[in-house]
Design an enzyme around this catalytic site. Structure first.
Site, PDB file in Angstrom:
ATOM      1  N   SER A 181      -6.882  -7.237  -4.501  1.00 49.44           N
ATOM      2  CA  SER A 181      -6.583  -8.495  -3.828  1.00 49.44           C
ATOM      3  C   SER A 181      -5.378  -9.235  -4.389  1.00 49.44           C
ATOM      4  CB  SER A 181      -7.805  -9.419  -3.888  1.00 49.44           C
ATOM      5  OG  SER A 181      -8.139  -9.723  -5.235  1.00 49.44           O
ATOM      6  N   HIS A 209     -10.722  -6.359   1.296  1.00 46.52           N
ATOM      7  CA  HIS A 209      -9.395  -6.514   1.888  1.00 46.52           C
ATOM      8  C   HIS A 209      -8.947  -5.269   2.658  1.00 46.52           C
ATOM      9  CE1 HIS A 209      -8.236 -10.446   0.277  1.00 46.52           C
ATOM     10  NE2 HIS A 209      -8.981 -10.119  -0.756  1.00 46.52           N
ATOM     11  N   LYS A 240     -13.075 -12.030   6.113  1.00 41.76           N
ATOM     12  CA  LYS A 240     -11.618 -11.955   6.093  1.00 41.76           C
ATOM     13  C   LYS A 240     -11.119 -11.471   7.457  1.00 41.76           C
ATOM     14  CE  LYS A 240     -11.355 -11.600   1.076  1.00 41.76           C
ATOM     15  NZ  LYS A 240     -12.753 -11.936   0.800  1.00 41.76           N
TER      16      LYS A 240
END
Length: 392
Positions: A181, A209, A240
């Site tokens: 990240s 991610h 996300k």
């Protein structure tokens, strides 16, 4: 009577070190351009909303319909009365999407790592972790009684050396982020899996991610590398690229059943609101039917990163839409971020202890929402402030 003197001293130490950050209040929802409290409009390049799904009409409609049907909350933890049909449907959809026997949803990506690691690791086991793994992995490991080994970031020779030493443990579990990240680089998952198979270890990948970003239709790093059936625990986030909130693990049915009974963060947290579960179901359908979102994301990211490098910015090891610009020590980094905000660009400063003391950076995240004009605006601001700070 006790007072807050010690806390006040700790807070002042943060301020003296240039590492104090107040919360920023925004007047509207996550988007390419957002309004700060007070009315200033700025280009947002610090959001995890990779595909812009927070505003997707299909997801909003699904959330509204689920609220009308089920209400605003689930009313209980999952093991009592909190497993509604909508939660079961989401887990079935996630398992099918990820190509695993089962999936279990948690309230966040952070609590997913805590719950899963706490369930699968015992005192007779060893966990082998990349040194740059996310804080939720580190904290999850700390809550277990397992032995702990750390290997240097993406150092496969060191990973193999550690695996060779760990043959006497009941279980060996290799843990890595799929996409890291802070630097935006991708784990060498194929080699990790091959080494794990050689030394009879389980593989655990946190795809926070990578979910919605890597792999066909955003299925993640396991799909990206063609490793289906060879990764034992695939951790994903619904917070996300998926655009809502929550986390999940895609794994075997046996592992899911164990976690339902043992994972403390699962057992003692009220289940996701029905509206969230419904919007996540809709998001899976969007990922499969609108691949142009992921294509736009990668086109934006690769083009912007290449341009930054040509201008002389240090983007570290980035190879994904996470693009850091390395600045240096904490106070200078946060001042750089503040100057960018003055120019209308929100690029969050990330400093110690999240990263090394000398590796402070502004971390930008390019999204599918950004237009060519947006990215040109960002580049102009970065060049202006970069010259002021002598970075380029």
């Amino acid at each position: 009577m006790a007072n807050f003197d010690v806390i006040a001293q700790e807070l002042q130490a943060l301020k003296d070190a240039g590492r104090y950050r107040p919360l920023t209040v925004w007047e509207d929802g996550s988007d390419a351009w957002m309004t700060l409290e007070g009315g200033k409009r700025v280009l947002q390049m610090s959001s995890n909303n990779y595909l812009g799904l927070t505003h997707h009409p299909k997801m909003k409609q699904a959330a509204i319909e689920a609220t009308e049907k089920y209400g605003v909350g689930a009313g209980s933890v999952r093991t009592i009365t909190g497993t509604l049909a909508i939660h079961d449907e989401l887990e079935q959809k996630l398992a099918a999407f990820k190509g695993t026997e089962a999936a279990l949803v948690f309230q966040s990506g952070f609590t997913t790592n805590q719950g899963v690691l706490g369930s699968i690791l015992g005192a007779d086991d060893v966990v082998i972790s990349d040194e740059l793994n996310h804080a939720s992995i580190i904290d999850g490991i700390r809550l277990t009684k397992a032995s702990r080994k750390i290997f240097a970031h993406k150092d496969m020779d060191q990973l193999e050396a550690v695996l060779k030493e760990c043959g006497s443990y009941r279980q060996r579990v290799v843990v890595t982020d799929g996409v890291f990240s802070m630097d935006g680089d991708i784990a060498p998952l194929t080699t990790i899996v091959e080494l794990a198979e050689k030394y009879d270890a389980l593989v655990y990948v946190d795809d926070a991610h990578a979910s919605g970003v890597l792999g066909k239709h955003g299925k993640g790093s396991t799909d990206h590398f063609g490793l289906h059936g060879r990764v034992h625990f695939q951790i994903g986030t619904l917070s996300k690229a998926i655009g809502a909130v929550g986390g999940y693990v895609a794994t075997s049915q046996a592992a899911k059943d164990l976690m339902i009974n043992n994972a403390r963060s699962f057992l003692f947290s009220t289940s996701l609101p029905p509206s969230v579960a419904a919007s996540c179901i809709a998001a899976i359908d969007v990922l499969k039917t609108e691949p142009e979102l992921t294509e736009r994301l990668w086109s934006n990211a690769n083009s912007f990163r290449d341009t930054l490098k040509k201008e002389g910015f240090n983007t570290g090891d980035s190879e994904t839409p996470i693009i850091p610009i390395i600045v240096g020590e904490p106070a200078r980094t946060l001042e750089f971020s503040k100057r960018l905000l003055d120019e209308g660009l929100c690029a969050q400063g990330i400093v110690y202890p999240t990263v090394s003391m000398d590796k402070g950076r502004v971390r930008m995240i390019v999204t599918a929402q950004h237009t060519d004009e947006d990215l040109a605006f960002a580049l102009d601001a970065l060049k202006k402030v970069g010259r002021e700070f002598g970075i380029i």
